[in-house]
Enzyme design. Structure first.
Site, mmCIF file in Angstrom:
data_model
loop_
_atom_site.group_PDB
_atom_site.id
_atom_site.type_symbol
_atom_site.label_atom_id
_atom_site.label_comp_id
_atom_site.label_asym_id
_atom_site.label_seq_id
_atom_site.Cartn_x
_atom_site.Cartn_y
_atom_site.Cartn_z
ATOM 1 N N GLU A 71 37.689 52.023 35.299
ATOM 2 C CA GLU A 71 37.809 52.884 36.484
ATOM 3 C C GLU A 71 38.203 54.302 36.077
ATOM 4 O O GLU A 71 37.813 55.273 36.721
ATOM 5 C CB GLU A 71 38.797 52.263 37.480
ATOM 6 C CG GLU A 71 38.181 51.060 38.184
ATOM 7 C CD GLU A 71 39.172 49.993 38.612
ATOM 8 O OE1 GLU A 71 40.380 50.276 38.717
ATOM 9 O OE2 GLU A 71 38.716 48.849 38.836
ATOM 10 N N LYS A 88 46.503 48.132 39.766
ATOM 11 C CA LYS A 88 45.699 49.281 40.220
ATOM 12 C C LYS A 88 46.488 50.068 41.282
ATOM 13 O O LYS A 88 47.708 50.066 41.238
ATOM 14 C CB LYS A 88 44.349 48.811 40.749
ATOM 15 C CG LYS A 88 43.649 47.826 39.816
ATOM 16 C CD LYS A 88 42.206 47.678 40.126
ATOM 17 C CE LYS A 88 41.628 46.548 39.287
ATOM 18 N NZ LYS A 88 40.202 46.575 39.186
ATOM 19 N N GLY A 129 36.279 43.305 39.384
ATOM 20 C CA GLY A 129 36.384 43.395 40.836
ATOM 21 C C GLY A 129 35.137 42.939 41.570
ATOM 22 O O GLY A 129 34.986 43.181 42.771
ATOM 23 N N GLU A 133 36.489 44.239 28.811
ATOM 24 C CA GLU A 133 36.277 44.139 30.251
ATOM 25 C C GLU A 133 34.869 44.617 30.596
ATOM 26 O O GLU A 133 34.658 45.823 30.791
ATOM 27 C CB GLU A 133 37.287 45.010 30.995
ATOM 28 C CG GLU A 133 38.723 44.636 30.753
ATOM 29 C CD GLU A 133 39.590 45.008 31.937
ATOM 30 O OE1 GLU A 133 40.183 44.120 32.533
ATOM 31 O OE2 GLU A 133 39.648 46.205 32.282
ATOM 32 N N HIS A 147 40.675 52.191 30.877
ATOM 33 C CA HIS A 147 40.167 51.249 31.891
ATOM 34 C C HIS A 147 38.862 51.807 32.451
ATOM 35 O O HIS A 147 38.703 53.014 32.610
ATOM 36 C CB HIS A 147 41.200 51.062 33.006
ATOM 37 C CG HIS A 147 40.840 49.955 33.941
ATOM 38 N ND1 HIS A 147 39.927 50.118 34.955
ATOM 39 C CD2 HIS A 147 41.233 48.653 33.982
ATOM 40 C CE1 HIS A 147 39.794 48.955 35.590
ATOM 41 N NE2 HIS A 147 40.575 48.064 35.024
ATOM 42 N N SER A 195 37.333 39.680 36.815
ATOM 43 C CA SER A 195 37.306 38.583 37.797
ATOM 44 C C SER A 195 37.857 37.267 37.255
ATOM 45 O O SER A 195 37.326 36.193 37.551
ATOM 46 C CB SER A 195 35.880 38.393 38.350
ATOM 47 O OG SER A 195 35.467 39.566 39.028
ATOM 48 N N ASN A 240 47.067 44.044 36.147
ATOM 49 C CA ASN A 240 46.811 45.447 36.471
ATOM 50 C C ASN A 240 46.763 45.571 37.989
ATOM 51 O O ASN A 240 45.785 45.174 38.619
ATOM 52 C CB ASN A 240 45.465 45.874 35.848
ATOM 53 C CG ASN A 240 45.042 47.259 36.311
ATOM 54 O OD1 ASN A 240 45.851 48.035 36.810
ATOM 55 N ND2 ASN A 240 43.767 47.578 36.139
ATOM 56 N N GLY A 294 42.566 41.964 40.579
ATOM 57 C CA GLY A 294 42.805 41.432 41.930
ATOM 58 C C GLY A 294 43.742 40.233 41.974
ATOM 59 O O GLY A 294 44.664 40.191 42.807
HETATM 60 C C1 PEP Z 1 40.922 45.019 35.899
HETATM 61 O O1 PEP Z 1 41.197 45.820 36.751
HETATM 62 O O2 PEP Z 1 41.229 45.263 34.733
HETATM 63 C C2 PEP Z 1 40.226 43.788 36.280
HETATM 64 C C3 PEP Z 1 39.835 42.975 35.319
HETATM 65 O O3 PEP Z 1 40.033 43.563 37.607
HETATM 66 P P1 PEP Z 1 39.574 42.179 38.312
HETATM 67 O O4 PEP Z 1 40.384 41.061 37.701
HETATM 68 O O5 PEP Z 1 39.876 42.370 39.769
HETATM 69 O O6 PEP Z 1 38.119 42.010 38.043
#
Ligand code: PEP
Length: 251
Positions: free
Chosen positions: A97, A11, A173, A167, A95, A212, A9, A234
């Site tokens: 966010e 983003k 993040g 998640e 998601h 993460s 992803n 990320g």
């Molecule tokens: C995500 O955006 O779905 C995500 C899991 O981000 P990160 O891996 O940066 O925590």
């Protein structure tokens, strides 16, 4: 056997040149990883370029969001059938966010899920609790509510072939990953909830972990029996890191 998925992803990151550079690296490194599926979720505006670069490869792509509505007077939105024009396989829905920063309720997320499915896309439904919810023991009820909105609208059959991403919001993040045991516990819970309605759909559905995930923790996460790969934020922007994660899913 469930074929693992490692999905990036991106983003709201990237440029035309960084997309080209990133995909050149991922394409190179993906050779030999056919036992898993690799997917990328670019911002909408790069979908055409991603399609151009990935057509003919085993890597698939999808959108980070999709409108719950049919095409019409909805400024700024992108309808599910438009994503098919760019041969998207997936649409990410729910998601955290989108839920927290853009006010998407579970009911709206369920409508997006339905719109994606109706158009022929595979929805990838994100669920997960905040830190406050985990600490007060509400993880399971939060997941039930988020999943329940989709089940109410689409029934268990709507989940057939879809993908779920667990998640935990506190892990996205933040650099703070759920332990493999914490993640496995929720994944098994989700599968168990679905199995109450349809054992085969529950057995076959891919449940990805996100939050993460890095090259250094992917092996132990993906070794868990109910974790079928990862949704990577990320780390999906760095070729080597993303490929290390993909290789972990292929073990
Ligand atoms: C995500 O955006 O779905 C995500 C899991 O981000 P990160 O891996 O940066 O925590």
């Amino acid at each position: 056997m469930r074929r693992p998925i490692v999905a990036g992803n991106w983003k709201m990151n990237g440029s035309l040149s960084s997309v080209r550079e990133l995909l050149a690296g991922v394409k190179n490194g993906a050779a030999g990883l056919e036992s898993i599926q690799i997917a990328v979720f670019p911002p909408f505006v790069y979908l055409a370029e991603v399609e151009r670069l990935l057509t003919g490869t085993a890597i698939v792509w999808g959108a980070q969001n999709v409108s719950e509505r049919a095409p019409g007077a909805f400024t700024g939105e992108v309808a599910a059938p438009m994503l098919l024009d760019f041969h998207c396989t997936y649409a990410l829905v729910g998601h955290s966010e989108r839920r927290t920063l853009y006010g998407e309720t579970s009911a709206i997320v369920a409508q997006k899920f339905a719109a994606a499915r109706k158009a022929g896309l595979t929805p990838m439904l994100c669920v997960g609790e905040t830190l406050e919810e985990r600490e007060r023991g509400a993880t399971e009820s939060v997941v039930i509510e988020q999943l329940g909105a989709v089940l109410d609208l689409e029934s268990i059959q709507g989940l057939d072939g879809a993908v779920i991403a667990y998640e935990p919001v506190w892990a996205i993040g933040t650099g703070r990953t759920a332990t493999p045991e914490q993640a496995q516990e929720v994944h098994a819970f989700i599968r168990g909830q679905l199995a109450r309605q349809d054992a085969k759909i529950a057995q076959d559905i891919r449940i990805l972990y996100g939050g993460s995930v890095k090259g250094s923790n992917a092996v132990e996460l993906f070794a868990m029996p109910d974790i079928d790969g990862g949704l990577i934020g990320g780390a999906s922007l760095q070729v080597e890191e993303f490929l290390t994660i993909a290789r972990a899913a292929a073990l």
